[in-house]
Design a protein around this motif. Structure first.
Motif, PDB file in Angstrom:
ATOM      1  N   SER A   4       0.817  -1.209   0.000  1.00 30.39           N
ATOM      2  CA  SER A   4       0.000   0.000   0.000  1.00 30.39           C
ATOM      3  C   SER A   4       0.852   1.261   0.000  1.00 30.39           C
ATOM      4  N   GLU A   5       2.076   1.168   0.533  1.00 32.69           N
ATOM      5  CA  GLU A   5       2.982   2.311   0.514  1.00 32.69           C
ATOM      6  C   GLU A   5       3.666   2.435  -0.839  1.00 32.69           C
ATOM      7  N   ALA A   8       1.009   3.659  -3.398  1.00 31.95           N
ATOM      8  CA  ALA A   8       0.071   4.604  -2.782  1.00 31.95           C
ATOM      9  C   ALA A   8      -0.650   5.453  -3.817  1.00 31.95           C
ATOM     10  N   ARG A   9       0.057   5.906  -4.862  1.00 30.36           N
ATOM     11  CA  ARG A   9      -0.575   6.757  -5.871  1.00 30.36           C
ATOM     12  C   ARG A   9      -1.601   5.984  -6.700  1.00 30.36           C
ATOM     13  N   SER A  10      -1.374   4.689  -6.862  1.00 26.00           N
ATOM     14  CA  SER A  10      -2.358   3.859  -7.571  1.00 26.00           C
ATOM     15  C   SER A  10      -3.580   3.599  -6.698  1.00 26.00           C
ATOM     16  N   TYR A  11      -3.342   3.346  -5.392  1.00 23.06           N
ATOM     17  CA  TYR A  11      -4.459   3.154  -4.465  1.00 23.06           C
ATOM     18  C   TYR A  11      -5.377   4.370  -4.476  1.00 23.06           C
ATOM     19  N   ALA A  12      -4.793   5.560  -4.632  1.00 25.99           N
ATOM     20  CA  ALA A  12      -5.575   6.786  -4.606  1.00 25.99           C
ATOM     21  C   ALA A  12      -6.596   6.835  -5.740  1.00 25.99           C
ATOM     22  N   LEU A  13      -6.311   6.161  -6.850  1.00 32.65           N
ATOM     23  CA  LEU A  13      -7.212   6.151  -8.005  1.00 32.65           C
ATOM     24  C   LEU A  13      -8.049   4.879  -8.083  1.00 32.65           C
ATOM     25  N   ARG A  45       4.848  -2.068 -12.503  1.00 37.20           N
ATOM     26  CA  ARG A  45       4.626  -0.832 -11.752  1.00 37.20           C
ATOM     27  C   ARG A  45       3.176  -0.703 -11.295  1.00 37.20           C
TER      28      ARG A  45
END
Length: 244
Positions: A4-5, A8-13, A45
């Motif tokens: 998740s770290e 993180a930017r992918s989790y945001a979307l 990625r």
């Protein structure tokens, strides 16, 4: 470090549930050239759990202008080995399996049972249609890349169904072969740009198809984006059908 770290930017979307689906997906990439190398790296990625990397080729000098795995100092080295080393540095938890193999209908590579998705980035027509037919019979999702050579404009690259394509001679051949085999609903990445002539008077490589850094790379990224979208909404969307 937690996934998740790292992503993180992918989790945001994508959100937790979609990222869980991505983290649990296994893909098999056939061909690690200009299209396949970029596609495979984008999937790493994105956070896929496992990739099978299929290619028998080594890096040549002519690869350097467009292939993400190709550097001057790596000329002569195996593409699968280079990909495994590079991708492991990007995502240490991804499982990477090398298959040094040139896929042909008479000598196909085994597609393991854990493969959820196939990315077809190979050039040989007979191999492409055989791979698509195999996926259809096995019920495996597949995205197939059509011709990207002799083109200038990455903005004209599209994702669609094979029967809806235009301006691509490879698509024309593949449509005919798919009809003959009763294969339908094949998802492809293709260009609407007509192939350009490379027979310039000052071109010392007239018999070699032209290829630029930004066309095959964008095609590979389109494939990865399409793959992740389908992983989130259902891989059945990418499964071709076949008339028995």
């Amino acid at each position: 470090m937690q996934l998740s770290e790292l992503f993180a930017r992918s989790y945001a979307l994508y959100g937790e549930e979609n990222m869980r689906r991505i983290h649990n997906t296994c893909a098999m990439v056939f061909g690690l050239g200009g299209v396949g190398g970029h596609c495979a790296e984008a999937l790493v990625r994105a956070g896929l759990k496992k990739l099978y990397l299929v290619d028998k080729d080594v890096v040549s000098a002519s690869n350097v202008n467009r292939q993400i795995l190709a550097t001057y100092e790596d000329i002569g080295k195996d593409k699968t080995a280079l990909a495994k080393a590079r991708f492991s540095r990007i995502h240490p938890q991804v499982e990477l399996v090398e298959r040094k193999h040139f896929y042909l209908p008479e000598d196909p590579v085994e597609i393991p049972e854990d493969v959820d998705l196939i990315l077809d980035c190979i050039d040989t027509v007979s191999a492409k249609i055989h791979l698509i037919e195999t996926a259809a019979r096995r019920g495996i999702a597949i995205i197939s890349c059509m011709g990207m050579g002799n083109r200038f404009d990455p903005a004209l690259i599209r994702v669609g169904k094979l029967h809806q394509t235009s301006n691509d001679p490879l698509c024309r051949v593949m449509r005919k072969l798919a009809r003959e085999r009763g294969i339908h609903d094949v998802t492809v990445v293709y260009s609407e740009e007509l192939p350009q002539s490379c027979n310039l008077s000052d071109n010392p490589h007239k018999a070699v198809p032209g290829s630029l850094p930004f066309v095959p790379s964008v095609a590979g990224l389109h494939m990865a984006a399409c793959a992740c979208k389908a992983i989130c909404s259902g891989l059945a969307l990418l499964c071709p059908s076949i008339e028995e």
